[in-house]
Each structure stands twice: as structure tokens, then as C-alpha cells.
Design a protein around this motif. Sequence first.
Motif, PDB file in Angstrom:
ATOM      1  N   ALA A   1       0.813  -1.216   0.000  1.00  0.00           N
ATOM      2  CA  ALA A   1       0.000   0.000   0.000  1.00  0.00           C
ATOM      3  C   ALA A   1       0.847   1.267   0.000  1.00  0.00           C
ATOM      4  CB  ALA A   1      -0.922   0.003   1.207  1.00  0.00           C
ATOM      5  N   ASP A   2       2.025   1.232   0.594  1.00  0.00           N
ATOM      6  CA  ASP A   2       2.829   2.447   0.656  1.00  0.00           C
ATOM      7  C   ASP A   2       4.102   2.400  -0.180  1.00  0.00           C
ATOM      8  OD1 ASP A   2       4.067   1.914   4.060  1.00  0.00           O
ATOM      9  OD2 ASP A   2       4.410   0.819   2.222  1.00  0.00           O
ATOM     10  N   VAL A   3       4.169   1.499  -1.141  1.00  0.00           N
ATOM     11  CA  VAL A   3       5.347   1.400  -1.991  1.00  0.00           C
ATOM     12  C   VAL A   3       5.561   2.700  -2.763  1.00  0.00           C
ATOM     13  CG1 VAL A   3       6.278   0.281  -4.057  1.00  0.00           C
ATOM     14  CG2 VAL A   3       5.375  -1.091  -2.204  1.00  0.00           C
ATOM     15  N   TYR A   4       4.475   3.302  -3.231  1.00  0.00           N
ATOM     16  CA  TYR A   4       4.598   4.511  -4.032  1.00  0.00           C
ATOM     17  C   TYR A   4       4.457   5.777  -3.201  1.00  0.00           C
ATOM     18  CZ  TYR A   4       4.284   1.266  -7.877  1.00  0.00           C
ATOM     19  OH  TYR A   4       4.515   0.233  -8.734  1.00  0.00           O
ATOM     20  N   GLY A   5       4.164   5.647  -1.927  1.00  0.00           N
ATOM     21  CA  GLY A   5       4.007   6.820  -1.075  1.00  0.00           C
ATOM     22  C   GLY A   5       5.310   7.203  -0.395  1.00  0.00           C
ATOM     23  N   VAL A   6       5.599   8.486  -0.388  1.00  0.00           N
ATOM     24  CA  VAL A   6       6.766   9.004   0.308  1.00  0.00           C
ATOM     25  C   VAL A   6       6.241   9.975   1.347  1.00  0.00           C
ATOM     26  CG1 VAL A   6       8.909  10.319   0.080  1.00  0.00           C
ATOM     27  CG2 VAL A   6       8.201   8.770  -1.747  1.00  0.00           C
ATOM     28  N   SER A   7       6.550   9.725   2.601  1.00  0.00           N
ATOM     29  CA  SER A   7       6.022  10.568   3.671  1.00  0.00           C
ATOM     30  C   SER A   7       6.777  11.892   3.743  1.00  0.00           C
ATOM     31  CB  SER A   7       6.132   9.838   5.019  1.00  0.00           C
ATOM     32  OG  SER A   7       7.478   9.773   5.424  1.00  0.00           O
ATOM     33  N   GLU A   8       6.146  12.856   4.388  1.00  0.00           N
ATOM     34  CA  GLU A   8       6.785  14.156   4.592  1.00  0.00           C
ATOM     35  C   GLU A   8       8.058  13.999   5.428  1.00  0.00           C
ATOM     36  OE1 GLU A   8       7.559  17.941   3.856  1.00  0.00           O
ATOM     37  OE2 GLU A   8       5.813  16.914   3.021  1.00  0.00           O
ATOM     38  N   ASP A   9       8.017  13.074   6.379  1.00  0.00           N
ATOM     39  CA  ASP A   9       9.201  12.825   7.199  1.00  0.00           C
ATOM     40  C   ASP A   9      10.355  12.288   6.353  1.00  0.00           C
ATOM     41  OD1 ASP A   9      10.582  12.595   9.793  1.00  0.00           O
ATOM     42  OD2 ASP A   9      10.457  10.430   9.388  1.00  0.00           O
ATOM     43  N   GLN A  10      10.065  11.401   5.406  1.00  0.00           N
ATOM     44  CA  GLN A  10      11.107  10.870   4.528  1.00  0.00           C
ATOM     45  C   GLN A  10      11.709  11.970   3.667  1.00  0.00           C
ATOM     46  OE1 GLN A  10       8.577   7.840   2.802  1.00  0.00           O
ATOM     47  NE2 GLN A  10       9.952   6.237   3.572  1.00  0.00           N
ATOM     48  N   VAL A  11      10.852  12.858   3.163  1.00  0.00           N
ATOM     49  CA  VAL A  11      11.335  13.980   2.354  1.00  0.00           C
ATOM     50  C   VAL A  11      12.224  14.877   3.210  1.00  0.00           C
ATOM     51  CG1 VAL A  11      10.653  16.052   1.079  1.00  0.00           C
ATOM     52  CG2 VAL A  11       9.387  13.928   0.762  1.00  0.00           C
ATOM     53  N   HIS A  12      11.777  15.161   4.427  1.00  0.00           N
ATOM     54  CA  HIS A  12      12.552  16.024   5.328  1.00  0.00           C
ATOM     55  C   HIS A  12      13.918  15.401   5.636  1.00  0.00           C
ATOM     56  CE1 HIS A  12      13.491  18.777   8.560  1.00  0.00           C
ATOM     57  NE2 HIS A  12      13.701  17.742   9.350  1.00  0.00           N
ATOM     58  N   ARG A  13      13.931  14.119   5.956  1.00  0.00           N
ATOM     59  CA  ARG A  13      15.190  13.445   6.284  1.00  0.00           C
ATOM     60  C   ARG A  13      16.123  13.393   5.081  1.00  0.00           C
ATOM     61  NH1 ARG A  13      13.933   8.434  10.194  1.00  0.00           N
ATOM     62  NH2 ARG A  13      15.951   7.908   9.350  1.00  0.00           N
ATOM     63  N   ALA A  14      15.561  13.200   3.887  1.00  0.00           N
ATOM     64  CA  ALA A  14      16.380  13.190   2.671  1.00  0.00           C
ATOM     65  C   ALA A  14      16.982  14.567   2.421  1.00  0.00           C
ATOM     66  CB  ALA A  14      15.538  12.753   1.473  1.00  0.00           C
ATOM     67  N   ARG A  15      16.186  15.623   2.634  1.00  0.00           N
ATOM     68  CA  ARG A  15      16.700  16.983   2.463  1.00  0.00           C
ATOM     69  C   ARG A  15      17.838  17.264   3.437  1.00  0.00           C
ATOM     70  NH1 ARG A  15      10.801  19.839   2.135  1.00  0.00           N
ATOM     71  NH2 ARG A  15      10.457  19.573  -0.101  1.00  0.00           N
TER      72      ARG A  15
END
Length: 81
Positions: free
Chosen positions: A33-47
Motif C-alpha cells: 500500500a505504501d510502496v509509491y508513497g513518500v512521507s513528509e518525514d522521509q522527504v525532510h530526512r532526505a533533504r
Amino acid sequence: MNTTSGPRRRPNAPHPERASLDEPTVPTQRTAADVYGVSEDQVHRARIAVARNSLDSDDCRELLDMLGLIGEGGDPPPVRR
């Protein structure tokens, strides 16, 4: 101030204040269900990871853009669309 010339060297080990024993070192397995979803937390940590490893602000901006981590004109970043 460092008086040596040449490229800036990065330490091999994580900063002791940034490393937390409570955080898992391996991400949990993602479901279908979340394979294509990227959470805001993941985006923040990547940044944050990109910013910490960039040489300067132009390098950071270029890397964030290449990875789809910044949006244009208030739009969500491409990884969140």
C-alpha cells in the motif's frame, strides 16, 4: 580556523550528538500500500542528508532538484506527487 588548502574532508563516523540509539538503523519493511508513497518525514530526512553532504548552497540546490526533493512555486516536490 583550518589553514590547510584543498577540499573539505568529511568525518567517516556520524556525529555523536546526531546518532541516537533509539532510532532503528534499518528502515522497516514497506507494504504494498505504501510502496509509491513518500512521507513528509522521509522527504525532510532526505533533504537534511543532502544538505549535510553538500559542498555549498548551489551544490545542495542542484542535488535536491535532481532528486525531486524541491517543488516550484509552492507545489509539492515531485517525490510527493
